[in-house]
Design a protein around this motif. Structure first.
Motif, PDB file in Angstrom:
ATOM      1  N   THR A 168     -71.909 -19.664 -67.932  1.00 43.57           N
ATOM      2  CA  THR A 168     -72.585 -19.999 -66.671  1.00 43.57           C
ATOM      3  C   THR A 168     -73.803 -20.888 -66.881  1.00 43.57           C
ATOM      4  OG1 THR A 168     -73.901 -17.949 -66.829  1.00 43.57           O
ATOM      5  CG2 THR A 168     -71.823 -17.840 -65.592  1.00 43.57           C
ATOM      6  N   ASP A 169     -74.064 -21.269 -68.123  1.00 43.63           N
ATOM      7  CA  ASP A 169     -75.223 -22.098 -68.443  1.00 43.63           C
ATOM      8  C   ASP A 169     -74.832 -23.565 -68.343  1.00 43.63           C
ATOM      9  OD1 ASP A 169     -77.477 -23.313 -69.327  1.00 43.63           O
ATOM     10  OD2 ASP A 169     -77.491 -22.403 -71.322  1.00 43.63           O
ATOM     11  N   HIS A 170     -75.234 -24.228 -67.249  1.00 47.60           N
ATOM     12  CA  HIS A 170     -74.872 -25.626 -67.059  1.00 47.60           C
ATOM     13  C   HIS A 170     -75.502 -26.528 -68.119  1.00 47.60           C
ATOM     14  CE1 HIS A 170     -73.505 -25.360 -62.589  1.00 47.60           C
ATOM     15  NE2 HIS A 170     -73.259 -24.237 -63.238  1.00 47.60           N
ATOM     16  N   GLY A 186     -66.739 -24.180 -67.871  1.00 51.56           N
ATOM     17  CA  GLY A 186     -67.017 -24.627 -66.516  1.00 51.56           C
ATOM     18  C   GLY A 186     -67.221 -26.133 -66.484  1.00 51.56           C
ATOM     19  N   SER A 231     -69.349 -29.283 -64.146  1.00 46.14           N
ATOM     20  CA  SER A 231     -70.238 -29.654 -63.051  1.00 46.14           C
ATOM     21  C   SER A 231     -70.104 -31.151 -62.801  1.00 46.14           C
ATOM     22  CB  SER A 231     -71.695 -29.301 -63.389  1.00 46.14           C
ATOM     23  OG  SER A 231     -72.131 -30.028 -64.521  1.00 46.14           O
TER      24      SER A 231
END
Length: 316
Positions: free
Chosen positions: A28-30, A51, A53
């Protein structure tokens, strides 16, 4: 967006792309970008959640590709995992009780290995568990299953010998479920289409309860439905399962045989070209053709952009 799991060896990986404004990151750490200079290290059995972004002020296109580079550490060691023992909590149950099945695996190799344990009921895989076993060690995996139907069942793990479990009708107030009348809407479909399967679930017990109807294709359960019924109540459950590969597949619902579905190759079509025969038709057809192509192009572009740009606030 997706996960990456190391199997039998430690791995280093990174992601490369030429997408402006797009960043791939771990967890969850962009800010934990995954790149050649910031590689992700996974030990055997570890899973990373990836993930993505998108900076909409920079990104110019929603189309593109990326590459996942994996560097596996050179290692001549290997795992040797075997199933050593299977135990059942009981072999004589009352409908509605839970059965616990425990399997013990041993690794005689010199590297950590991962094995997928499979619980079988009457030859159908109804549950799976992944187990990581270190070299020279043993590891157990446990399955829990509610036996909601009466009868005798062959319970096993992987290819080990099965054991017979008897499930009796309850004497005290309890549900007793029976699945019957499993049918296929069509026994022949085309690859890419879905087969529709229905079955009747009946509660012959003397108390309200909940059961899980299971759709099995071949040797595996692929879908489930939860059903709650009062005493002497019945319901119809319906499944839809898509078949992408041609072939013949046996289909059942919680042990009730629905027959076999034959999946055929997709049909091929031949486009027929006709010449325009009148001046009136020739004058009208070109604008219609141009409009159609413009509409399709616009629709496709809208479809590509929608998943990225859509929000509760409307289109930007």
């Amino acid at each position: 967006m997706f996960t990456i799991t190391a199997t039998e060896r430690a791995e280093e990986l990174w992601i490369e792309h030429e997408l402006e404004g797009v960043t791939f990151y771990e967890g969850t750490d962009h800010g934990a970008e995954i790149s050649r200079s910031n590689r992700l290290h996974l030990e055997p059995g570890e899973t990373a959640h990836i993930g993505v972004s998108v900076d909409t002020h920079i990104a110019e296109s929603t189309n593109g590709s990326f590459e996942i580079h994996v560097l596996t550490e050179r290692d001549d060691r290997s795992s040797d995992i075997s199933l050593e023992d299977v135990t059942l909590s009981q072999t004589d149950l009352t409908a509605g009780e839970n059965l616990t099945v425990t399997a013990t695996y041993e690794n005689r190799g010199d590297a950590t290995g991962i094995h997928t344990a499979e619980l079988l009921v009457d030859g159908v895989v109804v549950d799976q568990r992944r187990v990581a076993v270190k070299p020279g060690k043993s590891q157990t995996v446990t399955f829990e299953r509610t036996m909601s139907q009466t009868g005798t069942f062959e319970i096993g793990v992987d290819d080990a010998p099965t054991r017979t479990v008897t499930v009796r009708k309850p004497t005290e107030p309890a549900p007793d479920f029976v699945v019957s009348n499993a049918t296929l809407e069509a026994d022949t479909i085309t690859a890419g289409e879905s087969a529709v399967v229905s079955a009747t679930v009946e509660n012959r017990g003397n108390a309200t309860g909940t059961t899980t109807a299971e759709l099995a294709v071949g040797e595996y359960v692929v879908d489930t439905r939860r059903v709650e019924l009062a005493p002497n109540e019945s319901a119809t459950v319906t499944f839809e399962w898509r078949f992408d590969e041609p072939g013949a597949y046996a289909v059942a619902v919680s042990g009730a045989d629905a027959g076999a579905v034959t999946v055929t190759e997709p049909r091929s079509y031949t486009a027929e070209v006709r010449n325009l025969v009148t001046p009136t038709t020739a004058a009208v057809a070109p604008p219609l053709a141009v409009g159609a192509f413009f509409f399709v192009t616009a629709a496709n572009r809208r479809r590509d952009l929608w998943p990225v740009w859509h929000s509760d606030e409307g289109d930007p």
